[in-house]
Design an enzyme around this catalytic site. Structure first.
Site, PDB file in Angstrom:
ATOM      1  N   LYS A  22      36.018  41.321  21.641  1.00  0.00           N
ATOM      2  CA  LYS A  22      35.770  42.481  22.521  1.00  0.00           C
ATOM      3  C   LYS A  22      36.988  42.737  23.414  1.00  0.00           C
ATOM      4  CE  LYS A  22      33.535  41.880  26.527  1.00  0.00           C
ATOM      5  NZ  LYS A  22      34.201  42.296  27.761  1.00  0.00           N
ATOM      6  N   ASN A  23      37.510  41.681  24.036  1.00  0.00           N
ATOM      7  CA  ASN A  23      38.566  41.869  25.028  1.00  0.00           C
ATOM      8  C   ASN A  23      39.927  42.184  24.419  1.00  0.00           C
ATOM      9  OD1 ASN A  23      36.676  41.575  26.952  1.00  0.00           O
ATOM     10  ND2 ASN A  23      37.221  39.473  27.502  1.00  0.00           N
ATOM     11  N   CYS A 115      32.265  44.594  41.233  1.00  0.00           N
ATOM     12  CA  CYS A 115      31.581  44.001  40.072  1.00  0.00           C
ATOM     13  C   CYS A 115      30.886  42.750  40.583  1.00  0.00           C
ATOM     14  CB  CYS A 115      32.637  43.671  39.021  1.00  0.00           C
ATOM     15  SG  CYS A 115      32.102  42.526  37.756  1.00  0.00           S
ATOM     16  N   ARG A 120      37.410  42.459  42.216  1.00  0.00           N
ATOM     17  CA  ARG A 120      38.202  42.972  41.080  1.00  0.00           C
ATOM     18  C   ARG A 120      39.027  44.208  41.424  1.00  0.00           C
ATOM     19  NH1 ARG A 120      34.902  42.224  35.550  1.00  0.00           N
ATOM     20  NH2 ARG A 120      37.013  42.163  34.732  1.00  0.00           N
ATOM     21  N   ILE A 122      42.414  46.726  41.533  1.00  0.00           N
ATOM     22  CA  ILE A 122      43.385  47.080  40.485  1.00  0.00           C
ATOM     23  C   ILE A 122      44.758  47.339  41.096  1.00  0.00           C
ATOM     24  CG2 ILE A 122      41.712  47.932  38.778  1.00  0.00           C
ATOM     25  CD1 ILE A 122      42.536  50.789  39.836  1.00  0.00           C
ATOM     26  N   LEU A 124      47.353  45.577  41.224  1.00  0.00           N
ATOM     27  CA  LEU A 124      48.504  45.170  40.401  1.00  0.00           C
ATOM     28  C   LEU A 124      48.786  46.191  39.300  1.00  0.00           C
ATOM     29  CD1 LEU A 124      47.593  41.370  40.191  1.00  0.00           C
ATOM     30  CD2 LEU A 124      49.418  42.403  41.588  1.00  0.00           C
ATOM     31  N   ASP A 306      35.790  32.896  31.336  1.00  0.00           N
ATOM     32  CA  ASP A 306      34.690  33.474  30.563  1.00  0.00           C
ATOM     33  C   ASP A 306      33.873  32.420  29.824  1.00  0.00           C
ATOM     34  OD1 ASP A 306      36.568  36.473  29.583  1.00  0.00           O
ATOM     35  OD2 ASP A 306      35.644  35.858  31.465  1.00  0.00           O
ATOM     36  N   ARG A 398      26.555  43.642  25.703  1.00  0.00           N
ATOM     37  CA  ARG A 398      27.860  44.221  25.983  1.00  0.00           C
ATOM     38  C   ARG A 398      28.983  43.434  25.287  1.00  0.00           C
ATOM     39  NH1 ARG A 398      29.586  43.722  31.329  1.00  0.00           N
ATOM     40  NH2 ARG A 398      31.448  44.504  30.265  1.00  0.00           N
TER      41      ARG A 398
HETATM   42  C1  EPZ Z   1      39.871  40.448  31.700  1.00  0.00           C
HETATM   43  O1  EPZ Z   1      39.470  41.160  32.873  1.00  0.00           O
HETATM   44  C2  EPZ Z   1      38.610  40.279  30.862  1.00  0.00           C
HETATM   45  N1  EPZ Z   1      38.036  41.584  30.570  1.00  0.00           N
HETATM   46  C3  EPZ Z   1      37.578  39.453  31.629  1.00  0.00           C
HETATM   47  O2  EPZ Z   1      36.478  39.198  30.757  1.00  0.00           O
HETATM   48  C4  EPZ Z   1      38.189  38.111  31.985  1.00  0.00           C
HETATM   49  O3  EPZ Z   1      37.288  37.390  32.778  1.00  0.00           O
HETATM   50  C5  EPZ Z   1      39.494  38.334  32.784  1.00  0.00           C
HETATM   51  O4  EPZ Z   1      40.403  39.157  32.039  1.00  0.00           O
HETATM   52  C6  EPZ Z   1      40.199  37.021  33.097  1.00  0.00           C
HETATM   53  O5  EPZ Z   1      40.459  36.316  31.948  1.00  0.00           O
HETATM   54  C7  EPZ Z   1      38.563  42.321  29.568  1.00  0.00           C
HETATM   55  O6  EPZ Z   1      39.529  41.966  28.934  1.00  0.00           O
HETATM   56  C8  EPZ Z   1      37.884  43.624  29.269  1.00  0.00           C
HETATM   57  P1  EPZ Z   1      42.204  40.100  35.524  1.00  0.00           P
HETATM   58  P2  EPZ Z   1      40.561  41.750  33.887  1.00  0.00           P
HETATM   59  O7  EPZ Z   1      42.847  41.372  35.936  1.00  0.00           O
HETATM   60  O8  EPZ Z   1      41.797  42.065  33.161  1.00  0.00           O
HETATM   61  C9  EPZ Z   1      42.587  39.677  40.237  1.00  0.00           C
HETATM   62  C10 EPZ Z   1      34.238  39.109  30.040  1.00  0.00           C
HETATM   63  O9  EPZ Z   1      33.345  38.336  30.390  1.00  0.00           O
HETATM   64  N2  EPZ Z   1      43.265  40.989  40.188  1.00  0.00           N
HETATM   65  O10 EPZ Z   1      42.981  39.184  34.675  1.00  0.00           O
HETATM   66  O11 EPZ Z   1      39.886  42.803  34.676  1.00  0.00           O
HETATM   67  C11 EPZ Z   1      41.110  39.805  39.862  1.00  0.00           C
HETATM   68  O12 EPZ Z   1      40.320  40.201  40.931  1.00  0.00           O
HETATM   69  C12 EPZ Z   1      35.187  39.716  31.109  1.00  0.00           C
HETATM   70  O13 EPZ Z   1      34.468  39.444  28.871  1.00  0.00           O
HETATM   71  C13 EPZ Z   1      43.836  41.496  41.334  1.00  0.00           C
HETATM   72  O14 EPZ Z   1      43.772  40.867  42.398  1.00  0.00           O
HETATM   73  O15 EPZ Z   1      40.806  40.454  34.818  1.00  0.00           O
HETATM   74  C14 EPZ Z   1      40.814  38.409  39.370  1.00  0.00           C
HETATM   75  O16 EPZ Z   1      40.527  37.595  40.443  1.00  0.00           O
HETATM   76  C15 EPZ Z   1      34.747  39.449  32.499  1.00  0.00           C
HETATM   77  N3  EPZ Z   1      44.462  42.706  41.252  1.00  0.00           N
HETATM   78  C16 EPZ Z   1      42.118  37.992  38.711  1.00  0.00           C
HETATM   79  O17 EPZ Z   1      43.139  38.828  39.247  1.00  0.00           O
HETATM   80  C17 EPZ Z   1      44.561  43.421  40.086  1.00  0.00           C
HETATM   81  O18 EPZ Z   1      45.139  44.516  40.078  1.00  0.00           O
HETATM   82  C18 EPZ Z   1      42.138  38.084  37.193  1.00  0.00           C
HETATM   83  O19 EPZ Z   1      41.678  39.356  36.833  1.00  0.00           O
HETATM   84  C19 EPZ Z   1      43.978  42.887  38.932  1.00  0.00           C
HETATM   85  C20 EPZ Z   1      43.332  41.669  39.000  1.00  0.00           C
END
Ligand code: EPZ
Length: 421
Positions: A22-23, A115, A120, A122, A124, A306, A398
């Site tokens: 999925k991811n 969430c 979460r 964005i 970055l 995850d 999902r």
């Molecule tokens: C991806 O989410 C996955 N989702 C998530 O899987 C997974 O848990 C996550 O990566 C971490 O491995 C998809 O790929 C669709 P991140 P993503 O940005 O990219 C912080 C599942 O169960 N952060 O790597 O949204 C954030 O808050 C889902 O399948 C910022 O601070 O996660 C978190 O603490 C759940 N600023 C950390 O970084 C930003 O701009 C990692 O988040 C972005 C993120």
């Protein structure tokens, strides 16, 4: 709304085939917006999230067909924006922003909002787009990114919890059509990022270093159509490995990519779960009594967040104390109180959960709160004595393709029922 009714206590036995990831599929589907030519993506899992992404592509003007695990998409002429109704249902849709900005030099997407597993933000993603020269405005719950010119730049994308997966993906996709060279430092190294880079390069992009913390993208003027097969879902693989161990069964998992799961295989080994690898096949079973272990979630190649909930479900069965520390998402312990309803003994101390394991679980009605928490409740229900009803399984649908069917093939007594009010 649907639920799962599980009669526990049956050791899982037999073979299960893993679906596409999925991811990996979600950003790859979004990347088809980068070209006006047709793209064919195979091994796309049939999930509410991927069907949703297909709707978003169509809403932006692409001709989309999604059947039998194959998505064909042609974004000949695209425009418009992804509205709140679309984005609020699936955070992952934020990854259409990079392709829209790269191709159209403008993107308007609803802010995803909070969430249940964490804030979460964005920031970055937006930092990366701004470094490429985009002007970012946030108003009325929408982000508008516009750029007369997108120019390659060197940027550091590390944040509070280290790298960002979709942030890295989004900036990679915008930079693919920017002028000049972009270098992303502290990039995410997840296999899903590598799979996206493979697809972008198949479309004619110039991405190198994916899988390492430094990714270099040399922008090109135009991208062409391409075909791609999505990698296996490493989180689904880990979920079935843990279900086999939790039920004290023996399961053969085919169509997997064991290299993507080294941290999980290593931790299961420590917990006395044997994992034999043969090519893309894993054979999983306990090696005597389970052993308590400590787990800390980290960006890849560390232990994946995850898989944290599923591992917790297993460790409730391991005699002794296991300490599970969640370093990626600040509120990813929603499953703890539901596991306690099945008789587990878990205390939360800041970012850690202290699991006093070894007490048998007994079936009860429980509530799913998010995708991976629901998988943990299914695993605990399979291991528990008596009947467990897992409610709100739309969370599970999902991210897991036909989970109940696959489990029944392994001998599980699990049914999908209409939730009793
Ligand atoms: C991806 O989410 C996955 N989702 C998530 O899987 C997974 O848990 C996550 O990566 C971490 O491995 C998809 O790929 C669709 P991140 P993503 O940005 O990219 C912080 C599942 O169960 N952060 O790597 O949204 C954030 O808050 C889902 O399948 C910022 O601070 O996660 C978190 O603490 C759940 N600023 C950390 O970084 C930003 O701009 C990692 O988040 C972005 C993120």
């Amino acid at each position: 709304m649907e639920s799962f009714l599980i009669k526990g206590g049956v050791p899982l036995r037999g073979t299960v085939e893993i679906s596409g990831s999925k991811n990996a599929a979600l950003p790859i589907m979004a990347a088809t917006l980068l070209t006006s030519e047709p793209c064919v993506i195979r091994r796309v899992p049939d999930l509410s999230d991927t069907r949703f992404m297909a709707q978003i592509l169509a809403a932006l003007g692409a001709e989309v067909k999604f059947e039998n695990g194959t998505l064909t998409s042609r974004a000949k002429k695209i425009g418009g924006y992804a509205d709140y109704e679309l984005v609020r249902k699936m955070r992952g849709s934020i990854c259409i922003m990079g392709p829209l900005l790269g191709r159209l030099r403008q993107a308007r997407v609803s802010l995803p909002g909070g969430c249940i597993i964490g804030a979460r933000p964005i920031n970055l993603h937006l930092k990366g787009f701004a470094a490429l020269g985009a002007k970012i405005q946030i108003a009325g719950g929408y982000i508008d990114a516009t750029a007369k010119k997108l120019a390659g730049a060197t940027m550091f994308l590390g944040g509070r919890a280290g790298s960002t997966v979709l942030g890295t993906a989004n900036v990679m996709m915008a930079a693919a059509l920017a002028d000049g060279v972009t270098v992303i430092e502290s990039a995410a190294c997840e296999p899903e990022v590598v799979d996206l880079a493979r697809f972008l390069n198949a479309m004619g992009a110039k991405v190198s270093g994916a899988g390492s913390p430094t990714i270099t993208i040399t922008g090109v003027k135009k991208l062409h159509g391409a075909e791609h097969e999505v990698i296996p879902d490493r989180i689904e693989t880990a979920t079935f490995m843990i279900a086999a161990a939790a039920t004290n069964g023996e399961v053969t998992i085919t169509g997997a990519q064991p290299d993507h799961l080294r941290a999980v295989i290593d931790k299961l080994g420590e917990a006395k779960v044997s994992v034999r690898r043969r090519g893309d096949t894993l054979v999983v079973r306990r090696q005597g009594r389970l052993k308590s272990v400590d787990v800390t979630t980290l960006p890849h190649s560390g232990f994946p967040t995850d898989v944290q909930a599923q591992m917790m479900a297993l460790l409730t069965l391991a005699p002794g104390i296991s300490i599970i520390t969640e370093r990626i998402f600040e509120a990813r312990f929603m499953h703890v109180s539901e596991l306690a309803r099945l008789g587990a003994d878990i205390e939360i101390e800041g970012p850690s959960a202290i699991v006093k394991g070894g007490r048998p679980l007994s079936g009860a009605p429980v509530m799913a709160s998010d995708l991976r928490a629901s998988a943990a409740l299914v695993i605990a229900g399979l291991a528990a004595k008596g009947t467990t009803q897992v409610n709100r399984i739309y969370h599970l649908d999902r991210g897991y393709e036909r989970m109940d069917e696959k489990l029944r093939k392994l001998g599980a007594r699990i049914q999908r029922i209409e939730e009793k009010a």
